[in-house]
Design a protein around this motif. Sequence first.
Motif, PDB file in Angstrom:
ATOM      1  N   LEU A 273       0.816  -1.210   0.000  1.00  0.00           N
ATOM      2  CA  LEU A 273       0.000   0.000   0.000  1.00  0.00           C
ATOM      3  C   LEU A 273       0.850   1.260   0.000  1.00  0.00           C
ATOM      4  O   LEU A 273       0.523   2.241  -0.690  1.00  0.00           O
ATOM      5  CB  LEU A 273      -0.935  -0.016   1.215  1.00  0.00           C
TER       6      LEU A 273
ATOM      7  N   PRO B  11       5.654   3.381  -3.331  1.00  0.00           N
ATOM      8  CA  PRO B  11       5.346   4.314  -4.432  1.00  0.00           C
ATOM      9  C   PRO B  11       5.175   3.609  -5.776  1.00  0.00           C
ATOM     10  O   PRO B  11       4.390   4.058  -6.619  1.00  0.00           O
ATOM     11  CB  PRO B  11       6.560   5.255  -4.445  1.00  0.00           C
TER      12      PRO B  11
ATOM     13  N   SER C  28       3.691   0.939  -6.339  1.00  0.00           N
ATOM     14  CA  SER C  28       2.357   0.353  -6.438  1.00  0.00           C
ATOM     15  C   SER C  28       1.327   1.339  -6.958  1.00  0.00           C
ATOM     16  O   SER C  28       0.239   0.934  -7.394  1.00  0.00           O
ATOM     17  CB  SER C  28       1.905  -0.162  -5.059  1.00  0.00           C
ATOM     18  N   TRP C  29       1.650   2.622  -6.936  1.00  0.00           N
ATOM     19  CA  TRP C  29       0.707   3.652  -7.347  1.00  0.00           C
ATOM     20  C   TRP C  29       0.941   4.138  -8.770  1.00  0.00           C
ATOM     21  O   TRP C  29       0.206   5.009  -9.253  1.00  0.00           O
ATOM     22  CB  TRP C  29       0.785   4.834  -6.387  1.00  0.00           C
ATOM     23  N   THR C  30       1.935   3.631  -9.435  1.00  0.00           N
ATOM     24  CA  THR C  30       2.272   4.084 -10.772  1.00  0.00           C
ATOM     25  C   THR C  30       1.918   3.018 -11.801  1.00  0.00           C
ATOM     26  O   THR C  30       1.693   1.854 -11.467  1.00  0.00           O
ATOM     27  CB  THR C  30       3.767   4.419 -10.873  1.00  0.00           C
TER      28      THR C  30
ATOM     29  N   GLY D 202      -1.627   0.555 -11.624  1.00  0.00           N
ATOM     30  CA  GLY D 202      -1.293   1.023 -10.286  1.00  0.00           C
ATOM     31  C   GLY D 202      -2.524   1.377  -9.475  1.00  0.00           C
ATOM     32  O   GLY D 202      -3.647   1.494  -9.990  1.00  0.00           O
ATOM     33  N   LEU D 203      -2.306   1.563  -8.199  1.00  0.00           N
ATOM     34  CA  LEU D 203      -3.415   1.871  -7.306  1.00  0.00           C
ATOM     35  C   LEU D 203      -4.070   3.206  -7.638  1.00  0.00           C
ATOM     36  O   LEU D 203      -5.281   3.370  -7.456  1.00  0.00           O
ATOM     37  CB  LEU D 203      -2.923   1.874  -5.855  1.00  0.00           C
ATOM     38  N   GLY D 204      -3.288   4.157  -8.121  1.00  0.00           N
ATOM     39  CA  GLY D 204      -3.858   5.450  -8.476  1.00  0.00           C
ATOM     40  C   GLY D 204      -4.899   5.319  -9.578  1.00  0.00           C
ATOM     41  O   GLY D 204      -6.005   5.886  -9.489  1.00  0.00           O
TER      42      GLY D 204
ATOM     43  N   THR E 128      -7.647  -5.093  -8.093  1.00  0.00           N
ATOM     44  CA  THR E 128      -6.496  -5.212  -7.202  1.00  0.00           C
ATOM     45  C   THR E 128      -6.676  -6.372  -6.233  1.00  0.00           C
ATOM     46  O   THR E 128      -5.741  -7.143  -5.977  1.00  0.00           O
ATOM     47  CB  THR E 128      -6.295  -3.899  -6.423  1.00  0.00           C
TER      48      THR E 128
ATOM     49  N   GLU F 273      -1.389  -6.963  -1.511  1.00  0.00           N
ATOM     50  CA  GLU F 273      -2.178  -6.346  -2.566  1.00  0.00           C
ATOM     51  C   GLU F 273      -3.668  -6.434  -2.260  1.00  0.00           C
ATOM     52  O   GLU F 273      -4.423  -5.483  -2.471  1.00  0.00           O
ATOM     53  CB  GLU F 273      -1.873  -7.026  -3.903  1.00  0.00           C
TER      54      GLU F 273
ATOM     55  N   LEU G  60      -8.405   0.588   0.662  1.00  0.00           N
ATOM     56  CA  LEU G  60      -8.753   1.744  -0.160  1.00  0.00           C
ATOM     57  C   LEU G  60     -10.253   1.827  -0.416  1.00  0.00           C
ATOM     58  O   LEU G  60     -10.816   2.926  -0.465  1.00  0.00           O
ATOM     59  CB  LEU G  60      -7.983   1.686  -1.487  1.00  0.00           C
TER      60      LEU G  60
END
Length: 240
Positions: free
Chosen positions: A7, A10, A12-14, A18-20, A172, A184, A191
């Motif tokens: 979580l 960084p 993981s968000w790209t 990604g999470l974003g 996810t 994950e 989230l």
Amino acid sequence: MSYLQYLFDPNSWTGSGGLGIRVGQHLLYSLIAVAIAAVIGVPIGMLIGHTRRGRVIVLGLANSFRAIPTLGLLILVVLLTQTSWIPVVCVLGVLALPPLLTGTATGIMQADQEAVRAARGLGMSGGQVLMRVEMPLAMPLVIAGLRSATLQVIATATVAAYVPGVGGLGRTILDGIPPRNYGEVLAGAILVAVLAIVIDIVLALVGRSFSRHLRLKPPRLTALTTAPTPAAEEQEQAAA
């Protein structure tokens, strides 16, 4: 703590997965579904609440939608139509419809009837009474229905991941189950919960602002409820 590394990583968000991106997709599906339900449910609820006609049948039918299994309906719609995000949003819209329709109709039916009668006595048309008196008084329950619908959609939108090619935070969660990447899975679940809490707080603040706005304008409602009707004016003139 190792489960939370995914979580807060960084990386993981790209990227496209990604999470974003998944958070944005989840919000987009949810907002479109709620918007569709609002476009359908709020006008019908306004009509039912104002006219008092068909409320037993329509509200009973709307509440029966709550018993429909969302995953089963989603699979059926996808099989009959196509594999895309459109049937997913339609199914989520069906889920969001009952709270919005019921909240709107109930709020209007529970509006202060003295204010409604006074507004009609002042010569307001049915549409003016609905929009200027009944709907403002019904807004707390309308917002409550909106909150309930939004929370249900955000929580249930995770089933969209069962449709190939559809993203969201449910993807996810599902992607992390086969390889047992519990970090994950946990990230997706956290989230979803955070989104639901944040959106609920925002809608609660909106509802509170509506209530405060109504409390700050008592003279208008007082004027409506205390204004003499034409019949009362005639009686006073005859008595004089």
